[in-house]
Scaffold this motif. Structure first.
Motif, PDB file in Angstrom:
ATOM      1  N   PRO A 137       6.114  10.211 -11.909  1.00 57.39           N
ATOM      2  CA  PRO A 137       5.286  11.067 -11.057  1.00 57.39           C
ATOM      3  C   PRO A 137       5.259  10.532  -9.629  1.00 57.39           C
ATOM      4  O   PRO A 137       5.358   9.322  -9.422  1.00 57.39           O
ATOM      5  N   PRO A 138       5.105  11.441  -8.672  1.00 50.50           N
ATOM      6  CA  PRO A 138       4.985  10.991  -7.289  1.00 50.50           C
ATOM      7  C   PRO A 138       3.650  10.302  -7.071  1.00 50.50           C
ATOM      8  O   PRO A 138       2.732  10.546  -7.843  1.00 50.50           O
ATOM      9  N   PRO A 139       3.442   9.500  -6.041  1.00 53.49           N
ATOM     10  CA  PRO A 139       4.454   9.154  -5.050  1.00 53.49           C
ATOM     11  C   PRO A 139       5.449   8.084  -5.485  1.00 53.49           C
ATOM     12  O   PRO A 139       6.525   7.982  -4.887  1.00 53.49           O
ATOM     13  N   ARG A 175       0.836  -1.202   0.000  1.00 52.66           N
ATOM     14  CA  ARG A 175       0.000   0.000   0.000  1.00 52.66           C
ATOM     15  C   ARG A 175       0.868   1.248   0.000  1.00 52.66           C
ATOM     16  O   ARG A 175       1.950   1.264   0.607  1.00 52.66           O
ATOM     17  N   THR A 176       0.338   2.310  -0.635  1.00 55.46           N
ATOM     18  CA  THR A 176       1.106   3.549  -0.764  1.00 55.46           C
ATOM     19  C   THR A 176       1.456   4.149   0.588  1.00 55.46           C
ATOM     20  O   THR A 176       2.567   4.629   0.791  1.00 55.46           O
ATOM     21  N   SER A 177       0.484   4.116   1.522  1.00 53.02           N
ATOM     22  CA  SER A 177       0.765   4.759   2.815  1.00 53.02           C
ATOM     23  C   SER A 177       1.876   4.011   3.546  1.00 53.02           C
ATOM     24  O   SER A 177       2.700   4.614   4.228  1.00 53.02           O
ATOM     25  N   ASP A 182       5.001  16.610  -3.233  1.00 55.59           N
ATOM     26  CA  ASP A 182       4.662  16.175  -4.583  1.00 55.59           C
ATOM     27  C   ASP A 182       4.496  17.297  -5.585  1.00 55.59           C
ATOM     28  O   ASP A 182       4.251  17.043  -6.763  1.00 55.59           O
ATOM     29  N   GLY A 183       4.614  18.542  -5.141  1.00 57.12           N
ATOM     30  CA  GLY A 183       4.523  19.642  -6.086  1.00 57.12           C
ATOM     31  C   GLY A 183       3.168  19.735  -6.758  1.00 57.12           C
ATOM     32  O   GLY A 183       3.076  20.099  -7.934  1.00 57.12           O
ATOM     33  N   LEU A 201       9.562  16.446  -5.297  1.00 55.54           N
ATOM     34  CA  LEU A 201      10.926  16.477  -4.752  1.00 55.54           C
ATOM     35  C   LEU A 201      11.900  15.666  -5.605  1.00 55.54           C
ATOM     36  O   LEU A 201      13.074  16.033  -5.754  1.00 55.54           O
ATOM     37  N   ASN A 202      11.433  14.552  -6.189  1.00 58.68           N
ATOM     38  CA  ASN A 202      12.343  13.733  -6.985  1.00 58.68           C
ATOM     39  C   ASN A 202      12.650  14.350  -8.350  1.00 58.68           C
ATOM     40  O   ASN A 202      13.485  13.835  -9.087  1.00 58.68           O
TER      41      ASN A 202
END
Lengths: 124, 635, 192
Positions: A84-86, A2-4, B576-577, B203-204
């Motif tokens: 892209p984040p995360p 999971r992402t969290s 995350d911008g 940030l990355n």
């Protein structure tokens, strides 16, 4: 994963070892200073016990941080650090943390061993 | 835009509105009230270069006095003032303000796609505080009270009984003053980097220069307070009768050293990290490929700064402290070199695995890498306590830190001056002359500082104003002095090149070197609003993402995130911008200058022991701050 | 743009971050003061030196508790400001200010009383003792000025800017109040 959970492990992997080493330096230096100064000896701390315990605990915690970093690194193996984040951010931080934690482990071990290897409080 | 796209009618109208909103007045009043990060960066640049000249003159006087044995160019008292002021000037008034205040201020908002820093007025204040602190310290020098106890000003020499008069007070109060400037700048950089990145720049995806600036700013925040406290203790002991450093009253002279070096060691990483940032900007551009091991290089910047806080007592290996306490610092000092080594390998592999074009900026980076490796190797030798105890306070140390400070901090600065010259002026420098200036400077630096290793191992101590001719040091010292003048010549050639090119150089265009970061996506020089439209970002090298730059042109026509109806810039989330809100930014203001003048007056009153008047000056500061916050942005 | 509605914003405002970084420098400053205190103590055969009594425990502890309690009205003020309730924010800050000002006045009295017993020039103990307490009281004093300025600003209602100001001031006071516990801990440590 999971992402969290990845998020939490990412921070542990990135920041954990740094904080642990800081604690080892501050406490270890403080114990050594108290042992080696006239008035500090009032506190009656045993150098070897404290320094070895500190080193072992610190090393264990750094290994846990490294485990966290490796876990995130493996979970993001099909990602790029520009993604892209995360996910991209997880890849980015974990790939750096995997190396950084090894560095902190070596500092922790060198410091602890050095603190007990010499005659206590001998002038340098 | 990475591709030069014709702007349509709608876009031109928006750009016109932006121009009217963001343009600041020209003339003296405009410059005194500026809040534009580019103008503040230029103010910093010219002021730091003036201090560089002063520090350079001091260095040449030192080298002239030491050119031969038993010289009488200057006496011992003047010599003490010269090497102290040289050190203080080069560190606090040149290298840190030029990398943070000049390069950092000018480039950071551009690289992250913002229209200004997070706190534009605080930015202006940091400049005025810097200027004030520099003038304050030099007022001491010019009134016969030049700081004279070394740049690290050890007690008991710096105490009243051994150094009466105001020299040490100018030093101590001047550095507290200077520290306020750096703290303000660092605070601004951190919040800017956290909050003002263009949407999409998580940030990355932040450029490596920005990681270096983040590391520097965090280091400044945590390193300056110990120095400030140390200086406060010193002033309290000198002038108010407190006791911190004298054993007779329960104090300890080593307390000064601990607090100083808890600041002082991170300080040397603060000196060199922005240089790493400049190097990691120049290398991908001229190697024509992205930096190898980007995440490792980014973390290495932060790691060096962090571990650097745990090595301070390696400056105290010869003070008689117990081995048990010193060993922690020996261990960390041996390991702190690893992140720097990772970077050196990354830089070198990036160049060799790219298609390098050895223009002047890359030559200076090549020189930087060579000097950094040599200086780093001599540095790690000091991590071994027995070696350190033999060579501390000799010219071997002087050699080490000049290879690092001059070779590894100033060379990237010189390369950076050439690299971003077209961006700031819109003109090209002369390439062949620039390359010649590199070789001259490289030769001068090598000849000045390399023999210092040898003469240090032969036993020549630091900070001596002369030496006997029977010790075998003559030839080395003469070579060093000749080298210093060659180095000065090289720097003059650089200055000549830049001045002449600024006046008569060929137009450079927007992006002469095909750089990867966003400052190359806007015009040269950038307009007051930096970018006509807030840039689209999806990687750490946005200017190489042609698709995103075409997207910018499309959005300009449509008016998406152009923000041409106010003095505005977007704020994003920290990690995350993601676009979060639109901020109304302040424009020109007299308050930063007012606060700066009030602070200067306060320090003058403290120096002259007019404590009640100093209290009134504090009230002036408070009133100026209230004026500052009286009108809210948007009102 | 609506005056202070924050439903769109997810990140903390710039002013909050600025205060956070400022608090980091001040925390480092105090950390260094604590480090100096214990460094000097480890080198002293007697701490406090002979002729100086260790500080009394009760009054400083009670005062520190009173100051820490003012964290509650400050947090209340911040929540009220975020919710747009200017009058409630003003009342909470005014309450905090009154208690904090009372604390400050009492501390000034105690400071004077201490100075009658021993001075900074008596030695290292006196020097670091007065720097420790003086630095803390100076930060409380600045906080009082912040409170007064906030009340003046909020008299004309809430804007986005002023909400951030209240949040930043609350952050500052939380830091000062936590610090009060650490300061009094160091101050009273010779009694341990």
């Amino acid at each position: 994963m999971r992402t969290s959970r990845l998020e939490l492990l990412q921070w542990v992997g990135l920041l954990g070892a740094a904080l642990v080493w800081t604690a080892q330096l501050v406490i270890g230096y403080g114990v050594a200073d108290s042992r080696c100064t006239l008035a500090g000896q009032r506190w009656g701390l045993d150098l070897r016990t404290w320094e070895i315990t500190l080193m072992v605990v610190a090393a264990a915690l750094v290994l846990i941080a490294e485990g966290a970093a490796v876990a995130v690194f493996r979970a993001t193996r099909d990602r790029d650090h520009n993604d892209p984040p995360p996910a991209g951010r997880h890849r980015f931080f974990s790939s750096a943390a995997v190396v950084g934690n090894v560095l902190f482990l070596v500092i922790v071990l060198l410091s602890g061993l050095g603190a007990v290897a010499h005659t206590a409080c001998r002038q340098a | 835009m990475a591709v030069d796209v014709e702007i349509g009618a709608a876009g031109l109208e928006r750009v016109g509105r932006l121009e009217r909103i963001w343009r600041e007045p020209s003339g003296l009043v405009g410059w005194l009230t500026t809040t534009d990060h580019k103008r503040i960066g230029l103010l910093y640049l010219f002021t730091t270069l003036a201090f560089f000249l002063a520090g350079g003159v001091e260095a040449l006087l030192i080298r002239t006095q030491l050119a031969g044995p038993s010289e009488h160019v200057v006496g011992p008292g003047t010599f003490d003032e010269l090497f102290t002021t040289h050190g203080v000037t080069m560190i606090f008034l040149f290298v840190i303000p030029i990398t943070t205040g000049a390069f950092g201020n000018y480039l950071l908002p551009l690289m992250i796609g913002a229209r200004d820093m997070a706190f534009p007025r605080l930015n202006a204040l940091s400049y005025w505080l810097f200027l004030g602190s520099g003038c304050f310290i030099y007022a001491g020098l010019f009134t016969g009270h030049g700081p004279n106890a070394g740049w690290f000003d050890y007690v008991p020499l710096a105490l009243k009984q051994y150094d009466p008069g105001h020299a040490v007070d100018f030093y101590a109060l001047g550095l507290i003053f200077n520290g306020m400037s750096s703290t303000a700048a660092a605070l601004n950089f951190i919040v800017t980097l956290f909050k003002l990145r263009a949407p999409g720049m998580s940030l990355n995806r932040m450029p490596l220069f920005c990681f270096a600036m983040l590391a520097v700013s965090l280091a400044l925040i945590f390193a300056l307070p110990p120095l400030t406290l140390d200086l406060v203790f010193l002033e309290l002991q000198r002038n108010v009768g407190f006791h911190f450093f004298d054993p007779a009253h329960g104090g300890d002279p080593l307390l000064w050293q601990h607090l100083f070096w808890i600041f002082g060691h991170p300080e040397v990483y603060i000196i060199v990290l922005p240089a790493f940032g400049i190097a990691t900007s120049i290398i991908p551009t001229f190697a024509k490929r992205k930096m190898i091991a980007f995440p490792l290089v980014a973390l290495a910047e932060l790691l060096v700064a962090f571990i650097g806080f745990g090595v301070w007592a390696h400056h105290m290996f010869a003070t008689g402290l117990p081995l048990t306490t010193l060993i922690f610092f020996s261990a960390a000092s041996m390991m702190v070199v690893i992140p720097s080594t990772i970077q050196v390998f990354a830089w070198t592999f990036t160049v060799t695995m790219g298609r390098p074009e050895f223009r002047a900026p890359l030559l200076f980076i090549g020189g930087f890498i060579a000097f950094f490796v040599i200086g780093g190797l001599s540095g790690i030798m000091f991590a071994a306590i027995p070696f350190d105890q033999q060579t501390t306070d000799t010219y071997f140390v002087v050699a080490h830190f000049h290879f690092i400070i001059f070779g590894a901090a100033v060379f990237p600065i010189l390369g950076g001056l050439y690299y971003w010259f077209p961006k700031v002026t819109g003109r090209m420098y002369r390439e062949r002359l620039a390359q010649a200036s590199f070789w001259l400077t490289f030769l001068g630096t090598s000849l000045t500082f390399f023999p210092m290793h040898i003469v240090g191992l032969l036993g020549m101590p630091r900070r001596v104003y002369t030496y006997s001719g029977s010790l075998g040091w003559d030839a080395y010292n003469l070579a060093e002095t000749i080298g210093a003048f060659i180095l000065a010549a090289g720097l003059l050639v650089i200055a000549f090149n830049l001045v002449v090119s600024a006046l008569r150089g060929e137009p450079s265009g927007r992006d002469p070197f095909h750089g990867g970061t966003l400052e190359w996506a806007t015009s040269s020089p950038p307009p007051p609003y930096n970018f006509p439209v807030v840039p689209t970002v999806s990687s750490a090298y946005p200017n190489w993402d042609v698709h995103d730059r075409l997207e910018d042109a499309r959005r300009l026509e449509l008016g998406e995130l152009v923000l041409e109806h106010g003095h505005e810039t977007p704020a994003a989330t920290v990690r995350d911008g993601t676009l979060d809100e639109i901020l109304e930014m302040p424009s020109e203001s007299p308050w930063p200058l007012a606060v700066g003048i009030s602070v200067l007056l306060t320090f003058v009153m403290l120096l002259t022991a007019h404590y009640v008047t100093a209290g009134f000056c504090l009230a002036l500061i408070a009133l100026s701050l209230m004026g500052w916050h009286a009108k809210e942005p948007g009102e | 743009m609506s005056a202070y509605s924050l439903e769109a914003r997810r990140a903390k405002p710039n002013g909050w971050w600025g205060m956070a970084v400022f608090v980091a420098t001040e925390a480092t400053l105090f950390g260094t003061i604590f480090g100096t205190y214990f460094y000097l103590e480890f080198r002293a055969p007697h701490w406090p030196p002979r002729g100086i009594e260790p500080p009394a425990v009760a009054v400083p502890l009670i005062l520190a508790g009173v100051l820490v309690a003012t964290t509650l009205p400050m947090w209340t003020a911040a929540r009220a400001a975020i919710a747009g309730r200017a009058a409630a924010a003003r009342r909470a800050i005014a309450l905090a200010l009154v208690v904090q000002a009372g604390y400050f006045a009492m501390q000034m009295q105690l400071f004077q009383d201490d100075l009658a017993k021993f001075t900074p020039s008596s030695g290292a103990y006196g020097s670091i003792y007065y720097v420790l307490l003086g630095a803390h009281h100076a930060h409380v004093g600045v906080g009082l000025l912040l409170d007064v300025w906030l009340l003046a600003k909020l008299a004309r209602g809430l804007t986005r800017y002023r909400v951030t100001a209240v949040r930043a001031a609350t952050f500052y006071w939380t830091f000062v109040n936590v610090l009060a516990l650490l300061v009094v801990g160091a101050q009273l440590s010779p009694n341990v």
